[in-house]
Design an enzyme around this catalytic site. Structure first.
Site, mmCIF file in Angstrom:
data_model
loop_
_atom_site.group_PDB
_atom_site.id
_atom_site.type_symbol
_atom_site.label_atom_id
_atom_site.label_comp_id
_atom_site.label_asym_id
_atom_site.label_seq_id
_atom_site.Cartn_x
_atom_site.Cartn_y
_atom_site.Cartn_z
ATOM 1 N N LYS A 164 0.838 -1.208 0.000
ATOM 2 C CA LYS A 164 0.000 0.000 0.000
ATOM 3 C C LYS A 164 0.876 1.264 0.000
ATOM 4 O O LYS A 164 0.833 2.084 0.906
ATOM 5 C CB LYS A 164 -0.960 0.005 1.184
ATOM 6 N N ILE A 180 6.300 10.108 -1.683
ATOM 7 C CA ILE A 180 6.597 11.023 -2.789
ATOM 8 C C ILE A 180 6.960 10.183 -4.026
ATOM 9 O O ILE A 180 7.424 9.041 -3.897
ATOM 10 C CB ILE A 180 7.722 12.032 -2.437
HETATM 11 O O1 C5P Z 1 -8.670 -12.484 7.168
HETATM 12 P P1 C5P Z 1 -9.329 -11.771 6.005
HETATM 13 O O2 C5P Z 1 -9.830 -12.734 4.944
HETATM 14 O O3 C5P Z 1 -10.370 -10.791 6.453
HETATM 15 O O4 C5P Z 1 -8.125 -10.954 5.353
HETATM 16 C C1 C5P Z 1 -8.341 -9.992 4.358
HETATM 17 C C2 C5P Z 1 -7.027 -9.468 3.825
HETATM 18 O O5 C5P Z 1 -7.316 -8.467 2.863
HETATM 19 C C3 C5P Z 1 -6.118 -8.813 4.856
HETATM 20 O O6 C5P Z 1 -4.769 -9.103 4.486
HETATM 21 C C4 C5P Z 1 -6.374 -7.334 4.710
HETATM 22 O O7 C5P Z 1 -5.251 -6.561 5.017
HETATM 23 C C5 C5P Z 1 -6.694 -7.231 3.222
HETATM 24 N N1 C5P Z 1 -7.551 -6.079 2.885
HETATM 25 C C6 C5P Z 1 -8.811 -5.884 3.409
HETATM 26 N N2 C5P Z 1 -9.552 -4.787 3.062
HETATM 27 C C7 C5P Z 1 -9.072 -3.889 2.204
HETATM 28 C C8 C5P Z 1 -7.796 -4.062 1.657
HETATM 29 C C9 C5P Z 1 -7.058 -5.179 2.016
HETATM 30 O O8 C5P Z 1 -9.274 -6.715 4.189
HETATM 31 N N3 C5P Z 1 -9.813 -2.863 1.847
#
Ligand code: C5P
Length: 218
Positions: free
Chosen positions: A58, A62
């Protein structure tokens, strides 16, 4: 075709066991800061075993720093890399210039964003912010976007031909911090491309078996 993406939000021992036990499967492994800081070598291992590597950094910095980071990701043969759409036009344009074979995935609104944050940025709500940012990233030429399940159909309609990454997939485990969840089938039918599962696998007593079950559903 939709692909299963295993989010390795766990310790290195467990992550290594999962990766090594799934050799030969068509999988994407998503790694973020906690895991690669424990074991940077895990990135190379994922590639050596011919899995796709999704580095969830993520990026939000800059343009020059983002550019230098992406060049290193290219050397590591990262397949997918995330960057914040709020990083703005210049950051994204510079990133696109050096991306090589790395697919750049834009992140819009974080699911942890509060109404207070949204008002500060003059966004009416999460949906408006997500759609606006994704359309902006799409117009600049990014390869794909992280898309909350709640807006998946609408985003799919608006951005054709982009990779849509869908977190919050739930089959057996409870939602925990995910505000909106979809089953694998729903996410696939609504146009998701990379279907992200973390705790659905990691909380299972038999994570490898669980991945195999989920793979058979796609
Ligand atoms: O355990 P779970 O299935 O909820 O994990 C979801 C993954 O997706 C995590 O690694 C989380 O950081 C990522 N993620 C998210 N929502 C977002 C972006 C990324 O849950 N908007």
């Amino acid at each position: 075709m939709a692909k299963l993406c295993i989010s390795l939000d766990t310790d290195k021992e467990k992550a290594l066991k999962i990766i090594n036990s799934l050799k030969g499967k068509d999988l994407v492994f998503k790694v973020s800061h906690p895991l690669y800081l424990q074991n940077p070598e895990i990135l190379k291992l994922i590639k050596e075993l011919n899995f796709k590597l999704f580095l969830d950094l993520k990026l939000f910095d800059i343009p020059n720093t983002v550019k230098l980071t992406i060049k290193e990701c290219e050397k590591l043969k990262v397949d997918y890399l995330t960057l914040h759409l709020l990083g703005g036009r210049e950051m994204i344009e510079e990133a696109l210039k050096v991306k090589g074979n790395v697919k750049l995935i834009g992140v819009g609104a974080l699911t942890s964003f509060s109404q207070e944050n949204l008002s500060f940025f003059n966004f009416k709500g999460l949906k408006e912010m997500t759609l606006k940012l994704i359309e902006f990233g799409s117009s600049l030429g990014l390869d794909g976007f992280v898309c909350p399940g709640a807006f998946l159909e609408e985003v799919r309609e608006r951005v054709k031909g982009k990779i849509l990454v869908v977190p919050g997939i739930r089959e057996r485990v409870k939602p925990f911090d995910q505000k909106f969840t979809l089953t694998l089938k729903e996410a696939k039918e609504k146009g998701g491309d990379l279907l992200v599962v973390g705790r659905e696998v990691l909380l299972s007593e038999e994570p490898v078996r669980r991945v195999e079950e989920l793979l058979s559903k796609i």
